[in-house]
Design an enzyme around this catalytic site. Structure first.
Site, PDB file in Angstrom:
ATOM      1  N   CYS A   2      74.896 -10.134  53.788  1.00  7.64           N
ATOM      2  CA  CYS A   2      75.519  -8.979  54.430  1.00  7.64           C
ATOM      3  C   CYS A   2      74.507  -8.325  55.359  1.00  7.64           C
ATOM      4  O   CYS A   2      73.304  -8.545  55.239  1.00  7.64           O
ATOM      5  CB  CYS A   2      75.931  -7.944  53.384  1.00  7.64           C
ATOM      6  SG  CYS A   2      77.085  -8.599  52.172  1.00  7.64           S
ATOM      7  N   GLY A  28      77.511 -11.495  58.316  1.00  3.14           N
ATOM      8  CA  GLY A  28      78.759 -11.433  57.561  1.00  3.14           C
ATOM      9  C   GLY A  28      79.918 -11.130  58.476  1.00  3.14           C
ATOM     10  O   GLY A  28      79.829 -10.231  59.300  1.00  3.14           O
ATOM     11  N   ASN A 102      73.045  -5.287  50.425  1.00  2.78           N
ATOM     12  CA  ASN A 102      72.809  -6.677  50.817  1.00  2.78           C
ATOM     13  C   ASN A 102      72.020  -7.333  49.696  1.00  2.78           C
ATOM     14  O   ASN A 102      70.973  -6.833  49.300  1.00  2.78           O
ATOM     15  CB  ASN A 102      72.014  -6.707  52.133  1.00  2.78           C
ATOM     16  CG  ASN A 102      71.600  -8.113  52.542  1.00  2.78           C
ATOM     17  OD1 ASN A 102      70.598  -8.301  53.218  1.00  2.78           O
ATOM     18  ND2 ASN A 102      72.357  -9.107  52.148  1.00  2.78           N
ATOM     19  N   GLY A 103      72.539  -8.464  49.218  1.00  2.00           N
ATOM     20  CA  GLY A 103      71.858  -9.151  48.120  1.00  2.00           C
ATOM     21  C   GLY A 103      72.866  -9.473  47.048  1.00  2.00           C
ATOM     22  O   GLY A 103      74.083  -9.387  47.271  1.00  2.00           O
ATOM     23  N   TYR A 243      67.268 -20.004  58.238  1.00  2.00           N
ATOM     24  CA  TYR A 243      68.621 -20.039  58.783  1.00  2.00           C
ATOM     25  C   TYR A 243      69.235 -18.680  59.072  1.00  2.00           C
ATOM     26  O   TYR A 243      69.863 -18.486  60.102  1.00  2.00           O
ATOM     27  CB  TYR A 243      69.547 -20.767  57.794  1.00  2.00           C
ATOM     28  CG  TYR A 243      71.011 -20.585  58.122  1.00  2.00           C
ATOM     29  CD1 TYR A 243      71.580 -21.251  59.195  1.00  2.00           C
ATOM     30  CD2 TYR A 243      71.815 -19.717  57.379  1.00  2.00           C
ATOM     31  CE1 TYR A 243      72.918 -21.063  59.524  1.00  2.00           C
ATOM     32  CE2 TYR A 243      73.148 -19.524  57.701  1.00  2.00           C
ATOM     33  CZ  TYR A 243      73.694 -20.205  58.777  1.00  2.00           C
ATOM     34  OH  TYR A 243      75.009 -20.013  59.100  1.00  2.00           O
TER      35      TYR A 243
HETATM   36  P1  AMP Z   1      76.192 -29.132  56.378  1.00  2.00           P
HETATM   37  O1  AMP Z   1      75.929 -30.208  57.384  1.00  2.00           O
HETATM   38  O2  AMP Z   1      77.627 -29.106  56.016  1.00  2.00           O
HETATM   39  O3  AMP Z   1      75.279 -29.216  55.241  1.00  2.00           O
HETATM   40  O4  AMP Z   1      75.935 -27.758  57.093  1.00  2.00           O
HETATM   41  C1  AMP Z   1      74.658 -27.427  57.503  1.00  2.00           C
HETATM   42  C2  AMP Z   1      74.762 -26.328  58.500  1.00  2.00           C
HETATM   43  O5  AMP Z   1      75.173 -25.104  57.876  1.00  2.00           O
HETATM   44  C3  AMP Z   1      73.443 -26.074  59.156  1.00  2.00           C
HETATM   45  O6  AMP Z   1      73.679 -26.191  60.544  1.00  2.00           O
HETATM   46  C4  AMP Z   1      73.058 -24.664  58.808  1.00  2.00           C
HETATM   47  O7  AMP Z   1      72.681 -24.032  59.997  1.00  2.00           O
HETATM   48  C5  AMP Z   1      74.310 -24.052  58.254  1.00  2.00           C
HETATM   49  N1  AMP Z   1      74.057 -23.284  57.016  1.00  2.00           N
HETATM   50  C6  AMP Z   1      73.098 -23.451  56.118  1.00  2.00           C
HETATM   51  N2  AMP Z   1      73.209 -22.570  55.105  1.00  2.00           N
HETATM   52  C7  AMP Z   1      74.270 -21.809  55.364  1.00  2.00           C
HETATM   53  C8  AMP Z   1      74.898 -20.706  54.701  1.00  2.00           C
HETATM   54  N3  AMP Z   1      74.439 -20.262  53.535  1.00  2.00           N
HETATM   55  N4  AMP Z   1      75.953 -20.132  55.304  1.00  2.00           N
HETATM   56  C9  AMP Z   1      76.418 -20.621  56.457  1.00  2.00           C
HETATM   57  N5  AMP Z   1      75.885 -21.666  57.110  1.00  2.00           N
HETATM   58  C10 AMP Z   1      74.819 -22.262  56.590  1.00  2.00           C
END
Ligand code: AMP
Length: 461
Positions: A2, A28, A102-103, A243
């Protein structure tokens, strides 16, 4: 995850909070809300969806006052029901309270059971509601002491801003999992999840909140309250740098862009490859891919385009939405890929679903070779501290060997940044929480230990 913001002593605080939330939208996208206080009355507006959809000029002008608390949400604990949208509000003996968190609290089911046994009426499934009740029910004398008493009962990850009438409290859990920064705007103050929110307001960065710190802000003054018992060592979440945060933010004194570039450079040293072009999975892997290109000498190319009108895929809570999102989101540039050996860099691999479709798309437009490089280690464990990770069995890295993952993705080679490589690259703000990579959870998982929550990961409704 968040995004949170608090404004104190700045005219038209709702407009400021709106802009800050707009800058924190990446944290979010399910719901947003702002609560203001004008000296006598508090007003609240919350809704589902993007910040720009939830608020209009009219709703903002109705939110009067120079104090505001705002929140942009995606669901970790609790679902995306509107009752879970924040700031949470309550009127209690000492005034009007608004809270943005947030958390993720690791003992909220335990706290909730105790509160319910004690007669509390719980209105949402959000973990943060426990904190509202703990403040209101605290037997300590005065709001400062009640806030402090409530915060000291929480376990897990919380960066939180709370308003009680015109007073703002800002606090960070003892391990400092989630970022929270203090800024100054004129004679007023801003507290926000990331520095990019200060930038949009033209506010000056003052400092990061320290792990366990509780600040009280009112009448233009920032005063520290009693420090929460500090955990040693602190454990800021490294996945924020990998990320989650925006690359134009600085977290814990570290530039997110520089961190990701350093990850990419190390990745190139750890997993070199002969290729014609380095391409990023935009936008979160842009900095890491640039780092890889700089270090390897292979040119960086804009080989994958992202449709910016589709939200972040993982933030949509249901599987059908996510698969659909991945296909809708990216498209390769044939002229860059056709007949060439490409290195595709992503910041992380979670389920592997997006990556798998990307590899297929690159092959469809004629890639001669596809080498996947990941700017972090395999994600193997669920996050109990607020990152919306799937449960363990959905994680592609949970059980499989690297060679098995490579086969699933259909790549010519696959290389992950090592855990040591990642933490060393940003050692200045460490040690970090690396639980999703290492399985070492720095804060006790109370609800899991008591059998109240699944060890597979926080439940989503
Ligand atoms: P996947 O290939 O389905 O494992 O998706 C990986 C992608 O999801 C990467 O491009 C990351 O930038 C993104 N990603 C990683 N962790 C998260 C997260 N917790 N929430 C949303 N996107 C994520």
């Amino acid at each position: 995850m968040c995004g949170i913001v608090a404004i104190s002593g700045v005219e038209k605080a709702a407009e400021q909070a709106y802009l800050a939330l707009y800058a924190l939208q990446h944290r979010g996208q399910e719901a947003a809300g702002i609560v203001t206080f004008d000296g006598t009355t508090s007003r609240s507006h919350k809704g589902r969806g993007l910040v720009s959809d939830v608020f209009s000029a009219e709703t903002l002008s109705g939110l009067r006052g120079d104090v505001a608390v705002g929140h942009t949400r995606y669901s970790t604990a609790g679902g995306n029901d509107i009752s879970n949208a924040q700031p949470l509000t309550a009127r209690f003996a000492r005034g009007d309270l608004a809270l943005a968190h947030n958390g993720n609290l690791t003992n909220h089911l335990d706290l909730r059971a105790r509160l319910v046994a004690d007669g509390a009426i719980i209105r949402s499934s959000a973990d943060s509601e426990a904190l509202v009740h703990l403040i209101a029910k605290s037997k300590h004398y005065g709001v400062d002491a009640q806030v402090d008493d409530a915060l000291s009962q929480l376990e897990g990850a919380f960066s939180v801003v709370i308003s009680v009438d015109a007073t703002i409290y800002a606090a960070c859990d003892p391990r400092g999992f989630r970022p929270l920064v203090l800024g100054r705007k004129g004679s007023g103050h801003v507290v926000a999840s990331e520095t990019c929110a200060l930038d949009i307001l033209g506010a000056e960065y003052v400092r990061d909140l320290q792990p366990g710190e509780v600040l009280r802000i009112r009448d233009g003054k920032v005063e520290p309250l009693r420090q929460l018992k500090r955990a040693q060592p602190p454990a800021p979440c490294i996945f924020e740098l990998v990320y989650f945060a925006r690359p134009d933010s600085r977290l814990w004194g570290v530039s997110v862009d520089r961190a990701r570039r350093a990850f990419g450079q190390r990745l190139a040293r750890e997993h070199p490859v002969e290729a014609d072009a380095v391409i990023a999975v935009p936008d979160s892997a842009n900095s890491a891919a640039l780092g890889f290109a700089e270090e390897s000498g292979i040119p960086f190319e804009l080989g994958l385009l992202r449709n910016h009108y589709v939200g972040r895929t993982f933030i949509q809570p249901h599987q059908e939405d996510r698969d659909f999102g991945a296909r809708m989101k990216y498209n390769p540039v044939r002229e860059i890929v056709d007949g060439r050996r490409v290195v595709i860099v992503d910041d992380s691999l979670v389920r592997g679903t997006t990556s798998k479709s990307l590899v297929r798309m690159l092959r469809q437009v004629g890639a001669a070779e596809v080498h996947f490089r990941i700017g972090s280690p395999p994600v193997r464990w669920p996050c109990f501290y607020g990152i919306d990770m799937p449960t363990r069995r959905e994680l592609i890295g949970a059980e499989l060997e690297i060679s098995e993952i490579a086969a699933k993705l259909g790549v010519d080679s696959l290389g992950y940044l090592s855990l040591e490589g990642m933490t060393e690259a940003v050692a200045e703000a460490g040690p970090y929480c690396t639980a999703c990579f290492s399985g070492e959870y720095p804060a006790p998982l109370v609800d899991v230990e008591k059998g109240l929550a699944s060890p597979e990961g926080p439940l989503r409704c």
